[in-house]
Design a protein around this motif. Structure first.
Motif, PDB file in Angstrom:
ATOM      1  N   ILE A 114       0.960  -1.171  -0.011  1.00  0.00           N
ATOM      2  CA  ILE A 114      -0.071   0.059   0.054  1.00  0.00           C
ATOM      3  C   ILE A 114       0.944   1.143   0.138  1.00  0.00           C
TER       4      ILE A 114
ATOM      5  N   HIS B 283      -4.967   2.916  -8.269  1.00  0.00           N
ATOM      6  CA  HIS B 283      -5.930   2.155  -7.896  1.00  0.00           C
ATOM      7  C   HIS B 283      -7.310   3.142  -7.422  1.00  0.00           C
ATOM      8  N   ASP B 284      -7.173   4.299  -7.277  1.00  0.00           N
ATOM      9  CA  ASP B 284      -8.113   5.289  -6.980  1.00  0.00           C
ATOM     10  C   ASP B 284      -8.815   5.492  -8.410  1.00  0.00           C
TER      11      ASP B 284
ATOM     12  N   GLU C 202     -10.916   2.569  -9.617  1.00  0.00           N
ATOM     13  CA  GLU C 202     -12.202   2.459  -8.970  1.00  0.00           C
ATOM     14  C   GLU C 202     -13.047   3.669  -9.729  1.00  0.00           C
TER      15      GLU C 202
ATOM     16  N   MET D 238      -2.738  -2.363  -3.180  1.00  0.00           N
ATOM     17  CA  MET D 238      -3.782  -2.119  -2.715  1.00  0.00           C
ATOM     18  C   MET D 238      -4.160  -3.681  -2.106  1.00  0.00           C
ATOM     19  N   CYS D 239      -4.945  -3.543  -0.815  1.00  0.00           N
ATOM     20  CA  CYS D 239      -5.300  -5.028  -0.427  1.00  0.00           C
ATOM     21  C   CYS D 239      -6.656  -5.214  -0.533  1.00  0.00           C
TER      22      CYS D 239
ATOM     23  N   THR E 265      -6.637  -4.797 -13.872  1.00  0.00           N
ATOM     24  CA  THR E 265      -7.393  -4.770 -12.806  1.00  0.00           C
ATOM     25  C   THR E 265      -9.079  -4.421 -13.213  1.00  0.00           C
TER      26      THR E 265
ATOM     27  N   TRP F 154     -11.643  -3.327   1.073  1.00  0.00           N
ATOM     28  CA  TRP F 154     -10.708  -2.828   0.190  1.00  0.00           C
ATOM     29  C   TRP F 154      -9.980  -1.700   1.195  1.00  0.00           C
ATOM     30  N   LEU F 155      -8.555  -1.451   0.775  1.00  0.00           N
ATOM     31  CA  LEU F 155      -7.750  -0.804   1.397  1.00  0.00           C
ATOM     32  C   LEU F 155      -6.572  -0.270   0.316  1.00  0.00           C
ATOM     33  N   TRP F 156      -6.375   1.094   0.131  1.00  0.00           N
ATOM     34  CA  TRP F 156      -5.459   1.617  -0.357  1.00  0.00           C
ATOM     35  C   TRP F 156      -5.070   3.107   0.099  1.00  0.00           C
TER      36      TRP F 156
ATOM     37  N   TRP G  83     -17.431   3.996   0.952  1.00  0.00           N
ATOM     38  CA  TRP G  83     -15.848   4.089   1.044  1.00  0.00           C
ATOM     39  C   TRP G  83     -15.591   5.367   1.975  1.00  0.00           C
TER      40      TRP G  83
ATOM     41  N   ARG H 174      -3.911   7.131  -1.335  1.00  0.00           N
ATOM     42  CA  ARG H 174      -3.818   8.144  -2.494  1.00  0.00           C
ATOM     43  C   ARG H 174      -3.313   9.235  -2.294  1.00  0.00           C
TER      44      ARG H 174
END
Length: 244
Positions: free
Chosen positions: A9, A232-233, A236, A14-15, A176, A80-82, A148, A84
Motif C-alpha cells: 500500500i 487504484h483510485d 475505482e 492495494m489490499c 484490474t 478494500w484498502l489503498w 468508502w 492516494r
C-alpha cells in the motif's frame, strides 16, 4: 480469499479481503485492518478510528446489503484498502456489497441521531466518505456498490513522485478493470506513453499512462490528471463511471 499485502500500500498497491456472510464480518474486518495498519506503522489512535469506521461500514453492509436472494447464493462482502495522493495524502477504506437497491444516506447527521447512527460515526471520524456503484474485486466482477471513507495520512507515503514504466502500469490498470468485470478493455503502447481504452455504455474513456501520471477524460469532458500513486483510485473511478 485476499489479494495484496499491507507493505504494498505504501508503494501504490492495494489490499482486498473477502469477508464472511454472517455477523462475524465486522469483527473479522477489524482484525484484518488492525494487522495491516500496524504493519504500516500507523499510530494507535489512527488505527482505532479507521477500524471503528470500517466496522460500521461492514455492519451497514450486513444489515442492508446482504439480503438473501432465493435465486442465487449470497455474494460475500469485501474490504478494500489503498492510499492516494489526491486530494491529499489519504488512506481509503472501502466495503463492497452486492446490493444496489439500498444506498446509504450521506446527509450529515448528529451523533445522537439513532437513525443512521453508525454512518454518523463514520462521518465524524473520516475526512470524507461516500458510496457509488462498483464491482467485486474478488468475486469475478459481480455488480454491487462500494461505500468508502478516507483518513488523512501523516506518513511519508504514498510517494507523489512514484514512477513506473507506462506499459507495465497500463497492463496493471487494464488487468484490474478486467478482473472487476469491465469487458473489452484495451491497452496500446506508444513512445513514452501507453493508452488504456475503457468502453462504457455510451462512449469510451481513454486513459493516458505516463511514467509518473495518469490522465483521463470524464463524462462531462473535463480531464483528470493524477499521480501514478493514485492508480487504484483511478481504477475505482473508471469502474464507477462504467457502472453509471
Amino acid at each position: 480469499m485476499s489479494i495484496g499485502h499491507a507493505a504494498e500500500i505504501a508503494l501504490g498497491g492495494m489490499c482486498a479481503w473477502r469477508l464472511p456472510v454472517d455477523a462475524t464480518c465486522a469483527s473479522v474486518s477489524r482484525s484484518l485492518l488492525a494487522i495491516a495498519l500496524t504493519d504500516l506503522r500507523l499510530e494507535r489512535e489512527a488505527i482505532d478510528d479507521i477500524t471503528l469506521a470500517a466496522s460500521e461500514l461492514v455492519t451497514n453492509a450486513l444489515n442492508h446489503g446482504l439480503r438473501p436472494d432465493p435465486l442465487r447464493l449470497s455474494v460475500p462482502p469485501e474490504l478494500w484498502l489503498w492510499a492516494r495522493v489526491t486530494p491529499s495524502p489519504q488512506l481509503v477504506v472501502s466495503v463492497f456489497d452486492a446490493c444496489r437497491d439500498s444506498f446509504p444516506d450521506t446527509t450529515p447527521r448528529e451523533l445522537l441521531d439513532e437513525h443512521g447512527k453508525g454512518l454518523g460515526i463514520v462521518g465524524i471520524l473520516a475526512a470524507a466518505w461516500g458510496a457509488h456503484r462498483s464491482r467485486s474485486r474478488l468475486g469475478a466482477g459481480h455488480p454491487g456498490k462500494a461505500v468508502w471513507c478516507a483518513f488523512p495520512l501523516n506518513a511519508p507515503w504514498p510517494n507523489p513522485n512514484l514512477t513506473a514504466p507506462p506499459v507495465l502500469a497500463a497492463q496493471h490498470l487494464a488487468a484490474t478493470l478486467a478482473a472487476q468485470g469491465i469487458r473489452n478493455v484495451q491497452h496500446r503502447q506508444g513512445r513514452g506513453v501507453s493508452l488504456v481504452t475503457v468502453p462504457t455504455s455510451c462512449t469510451e474513456i481513454n486513459v493516458w499512462v505516463e511514467p509518473a501520471h495518469l490522465t483521463c477524460t470524464t463524462s462531462d469532458g473535463s480531464r483528470i490528471r493524477r499521480p501514478m500513486a493514485d492508480l487504484h483510485d483511478i481504477a475505482e473511478h473508471l469502474v464507477s463511471s462504467c457502472e453509471n
